[in-house]
Design an enzyme around this catalytic site. Sequence first.
Site, PDB file in Angstrom:
ATOM      1  N   LYS A  22       1.201  -1.318   0.006  1.00  0.00           N
ATOM      2  CA  LYS A  22       0.169   0.016   0.046  1.00  0.00           C
ATOM      3  C   LYS A  22       1.131   1.299  -0.173  1.00  0.00           C
ATOM      4  O   LYS A  22       0.437   2.423  -1.400  1.00  0.00           O
ATOM      5  CB  LYS A  22      -0.692   0.326   1.286  1.00  0.00           C
ATOM      6  CG  LYS A  22      -1.381   1.444   1.207  1.00  0.00           C
ATOM      7  CD  LYS A  22      -2.680   1.330   2.646  1.00  0.00           C
ATOM      8  CE  LYS A  22      -1.932   2.130   3.537  1.00  0.00           C
ATOM      9  NZ  LYS A  22      -1.525   3.147   4.639  1.00  0.00           N
ATOM     10  N   ASN A  23       1.353   1.393   0.957  1.00  0.00           N
ATOM     11  CA  ASN A  23       2.631   2.616   1.266  1.00  0.00           C
ATOM     12  C   ASN A  23       3.706   2.457  -0.211  1.00  0.00           C
ATOM     13  O   ASN A  23       4.220   3.659  -0.119  1.00  0.00           O
ATOM     14  CB  ASN A  23       3.418   2.530   1.707  1.00  0.00           C
ATOM     15  CG  ASN A  23       2.855   3.111   3.894  1.00  0.00           C
ATOM     16  OD1 ASN A  23       1.061   3.100   3.143  1.00  0.00           O
ATOM     17  ND2 ASN A  23       2.869   2.783   4.587  1.00  0.00           N
ATOM     18  N   CYS A 116      -4.994  12.908  12.514  1.00  0.00           N
ATOM     19  CA  CYS A 116      -5.495  11.840  12.149  1.00  0.00           C
ATOM     20  C   CYS A 116      -5.087  11.441  13.417  1.00  0.00           C
ATOM     21  O   CYS A 116      -4.696  11.617  14.787  1.00  0.00           O
ATOM     22  CB  CYS A 116      -4.544  11.201  11.454  1.00  0.00           C
ATOM     23  SG  CYS A 116      -3.186  10.209  11.520  1.00  0.00           S
ATOM     24  N   ARG A 121       0.219  14.321  12.893  1.00  0.00           N
ATOM     25  CA  ARG A 121       1.219  14.882  11.180  1.00  0.00           C
ATOM     26  C   ARG A 121       1.099  16.063  10.357  1.00  0.00           C
ATOM     27  O   ARG A 121       0.220  15.787   9.508  1.00  0.00           O
ATOM     28  CB  ARG A 121      -0.177  13.544  11.045  1.00  0.00           C
ATOM     29  CG  ARG A 121       0.485  11.904  11.938  1.00  0.00           C
ATOM     30  CD  ARG A 121      -0.634  11.302  10.781  1.00  0.00           C
ATOM     31  NE  ARG A 121       0.350   9.998  10.004  1.00  0.00           N
ATOM     32  CZ  ARG A 121      -0.225   9.166   9.227  1.00  0.00           C
ATOM     33  NH1 ARG A 121      -0.714   8.880   9.653  1.00  0.00           N
ATOM     34  NH2 ARG A 121       0.664   8.782   8.132  1.00  0.00           N
ATOM     35  N   ASP A 304       4.623   0.900  11.789  1.00  0.00           N
ATOM     36  CA  ASP A 304       3.612   0.535  11.384  1.00  0.00           C
ATOM     37  C   ASP A 304       3.369  -0.910  12.325  1.00  0.00           C
ATOM     38  O   ASP A 304       2.814  -1.736  11.621  1.00  0.00           O
ATOM     39  CB  ASP A 304       3.543   0.131   9.960  1.00  0.00           C
ATOM     40  CG  ASP A 304       2.938   1.469   9.822  1.00  0.00           C
ATOM     41  OD1 ASP A 304       2.663   2.379  10.159  1.00  0.00           O
ATOM     42  OD2 ASP A 304       3.626   1.586   8.583  1.00  0.00           O
ATOM     43  N   ARG A 396      -9.065  -0.385   4.734  1.00  0.00           N
ATOM     44  CA  ARG A 396      -7.948   0.310   4.196  1.00  0.00           C
ATOM     45  C   ARG A 396      -7.012  -0.153   3.280  1.00  0.00           C
ATOM     46  O   ARG A 396      -5.451   0.289   2.633  1.00  0.00           O
ATOM     47  CB  ARG A 396      -7.833   1.364   4.987  1.00  0.00           C
ATOM     48  CG  ARG A 396      -8.696   2.866   5.262  1.00  0.00           C
ATOM     49  CD  ARG A 396      -8.395   3.868   6.249  1.00  0.00           C
ATOM     50  NE  ARG A 396      -6.834   4.094   5.991  1.00  0.00           N
ATOM     51  CZ  ARG A 396      -6.398   4.797   6.153  1.00  0.00           C
ATOM     52  NH1 ARG A 396      -6.243   4.618   7.713  1.00  0.00           N
ATOM     53  NH2 ARG A 396      -4.807   5.285   5.749  1.00  0.00           N
TER      54      ARG A 396
HETATM   55  C1  UD1 Z   1       4.283   7.393   6.401  1.00  0.00           C
HETATM   56  C2  UD1 Z   1       3.438   5.958   6.460  1.00  0.00           C
HETATM   57  C3  UD1 Z   1       3.002   5.198   7.422  1.00  0.00           C
HETATM   58  C4  UD1 Z   1       4.109   5.155   8.919  1.00  0.00           C
HETATM   59  C5  UD1 Z   1       5.173   6.849   9.100  1.00  0.00           C
HETATM   60  C6  UD1 Z   1       5.939   6.247   9.065  1.00  0.00           C
HETATM   61  C7  UD1 Z   1       2.464   6.010   4.206  1.00  0.00           C
HETATM   62  C8  UD1 Z   1       1.379   6.314   3.098  1.00  0.00           C
HETATM   63  N1  UD1 Z   1       2.519   6.558   4.922  1.00  0.00           N
HETATM   64  O1  UD1 Z   1       3.774   8.293   7.165  1.00  0.00           O
HETATM   65  O2  UD1 Z   1       2.276   4.461   7.066  1.00  0.00           O
HETATM   66  O3  UD1 Z   1       3.104   4.669  10.132  1.00  0.00           O
HETATM   67  O4  UD1 Z   1       5.693   6.705   7.363  1.00  0.00           O
HETATM   68  O5  UD1 Z   1       6.942   5.436   9.570  1.00  0.00           O
HETATM   69  O6  UD1 Z   1       3.714   6.009   2.912  1.00  0.00           O
HETATM   70  N2  UD1 Z   1       6.391  14.695   9.790  1.00  0.00           N
HETATM   71  C9  UD1 Z   1       6.114  16.630  10.612  1.00  0.00           C
HETATM   72  N3  UD1 Z   1       6.256  16.693   9.424  1.00  0.00           N
HETATM   73  C10 UD1 Z   1       6.233  16.754   8.095  1.00  0.00           C
HETATM   74  C11 UD1 Z   1       6.105  15.540   8.025  1.00  0.00           C
HETATM   75  C12 UD1 Z   1       5.814  14.475   8.888  1.00  0.00           C
HETATM   76  O7  UD1 Z   1       6.525  16.779  11.651  1.00  0.00           O
HETATM   77  O8  UD1 Z   1       6.011  17.850   7.649  1.00  0.00           O
HETATM   78  C13 UD1 Z   1       5.658  13.816  12.067  1.00  0.00           C
HETATM   79  C14 UD1 Z   1       4.918  13.835  11.405  1.00  0.00           C
HETATM   80  O9  UD1 Z   1       3.498  14.420  12.652  1.00  0.00           O
HETATM   81  C15 UD1 Z   1       5.985  11.501  12.510  1.00  0.00           C
HETATM   82  C16 UD1 Z   1       7.271  12.337  11.853  1.00  0.00           C
HETATM   83  O10 UD1 Z   1       7.342  13.200  11.364  1.00  0.00           O
HETATM   84  O11 UD1 Z   1       5.222  12.461  13.846  1.00  0.00           O
HETATM   85  C17 UD1 Z   1       7.109  10.793  10.596  1.00  0.00           C
HETATM   86  O12 UD1 Z   1       6.081  10.930   9.806  1.00  0.00           O
HETATM   87  P1  UD1 Z   1       6.232  10.369   8.723  1.00  0.00           P
HETATM   88  O13 UD1 Z   1       7.483   9.818   7.666  1.00  0.00           O
HETATM   89  O14 UD1 Z   1       6.266  12.089   7.102  1.00  0.00           O
HETATM   90  O15 UD1 Z   1       4.597   9.680   8.290  1.00  0.00           O
HETATM   91  P2  UD1 Z   1       4.117   9.872   6.939  1.00  0.00           P
HETATM   92  O16 UD1 Z   1       4.662   9.764   5.569  1.00  0.00           O
HETATM   93  O17 UD1 Z   1       2.821  10.974   7.148  1.00  0.00           O
END
Ligand code: UD1
Length: 416
Positions: A22-23, A116, A121, A304, A396
């Site tokens: 999925k990811n 969420c 996030r 995850d 999902r």
């Molecule tokens: C992706 C995965 C999700 C997984 C996560 C961490 C997908 C679609 N989803 O989510 O399944 O749990 O990586 O491995 O691939 N953050 C900020 N600002 C930003 C971006 C991130 O503060 O602009 C923070 C987030 O709140 C979190 C951390 O950085 O605490 C890591 O998040 P991130 O790696 O971005 O997660 P996702 O990409 O949303």
Amino acid sequence: MDKLLIEGGSRLSGEVAVSGAKNAALPILCAALLTAEPVTFTNVPQLKDIGTLLALLAQMGVKVAREGDSVTLDASGLDNPVAPYEMVKTMRASILVLGPLVARCGEAKVSLPGGCAIGARPVDQHIKGLQAMGADVRVEHGYVHANVPRLKGARLFTDMVTVTGTENLMMAAALADGETVIENAAREPEIVDLANCLVAMGARVSGAGSDVIRIRGVDRLHGATHRIMPDRIETGTYLCAAAATGGSVRLTGTSSSYLDAVIDKLMDAGCEVVSERDAIRLSAPERLNAVSLRTAPYPAFPTDMQAQFMAINCVAQGVAMIRETIFENRFMHAVELQRLGADIRIDGNTAVVQGVERLQGATVMATDLRASASLVVAGLVAEGETVIERIYHLDRGYERLEAKLAALGARVRRLG
Ligand code: UD1
């Protein structure tokens, strides 16, 4: 609303095929926005999140053709670079359209995903990166508005390791003018899969899989065919399910190479794990040993998989300490596991799990995707019947979950 009924106590055994990730599929499908030529993807999992993304792309003017696990996207008629709130709110990964839209159309209007269940996030790093590449980005009325005649290559540094942030900026940089360097890049295997797809489309990307990724922008990208990598989290979830039940399974269409940290913990727990070329075999002892862990960006232990390991620790021998360092509110499954008789104490981002001899079936509620998976694992070992409510979360991210579990001998049924 659908529920899942699990009658615990069966040892899982047999063979099951793992689906596409999925990811990996979510960002890679968005990459099709970068070209006016058709792109074909295979091994695309049939999941609710994928359906949501395809609907989002279709309303932008992308032609979508889906047959089995193959999807062809033709973005030659892309005329509406907008991602409305109604579609984004159900799936945060919709933010992945932002980078490709700005790069290809010079403009985008994408709803902010909002909070969420597992944490705030934010997407500030995605925005900061696009601004550094010359885009005028404003957040107004809950939408990110981005405009730029053409993005310019830049040196980008993200404040924390972000997976979708890295992916968004890689896609944006693919059509930018000049070279972009992303430092502190995420190293997840899904990033490498996206890079491989972009390269097949004519992009010039190097360093994916390390923390410095270089992208030399090109004027246009072309059509390609790309096979999505196997889902390492689905793989890990079935390994945990088998481990918890003292089972013995073979998972095909997957590879242990993306799962070192997870397999290491399963072996510490007492499982025997054998890697084959495109398969993994696991056999578990009667009772597992407790295993402590700390989540962190790849290649460390994935957030995850944290919930599923909490479930197996609930019935293991001994005490486990689980530290969650990625998301601030990712222990919601703990209270549901307690309803099944688990002994868990939470202190901030640490959970202390004292293994108990047995769990007892009860009605529990799924709160997010991986939390739901942990309840399935727990339900499989609990005495009697466990009913999991709100399983739309599972739909999902897990393709044909009941069918796959049933193929391994689990007694599980969906209640309409
Ligand atoms: C992706 C995965 C999700 C997984 C996560 C961490 C997908 C679609 N989803 O989510 O399944 O749990 O990586 O491995 O691939 N953050 C900020 N600002 C930003 C971006 C991130 O503060 O602009 C923070 C987030 O709140 C979190 C951390 O950085 O605490 C890591 O998040 P991130 O790696 O971005 O997660 P996702 O990409 O949303």
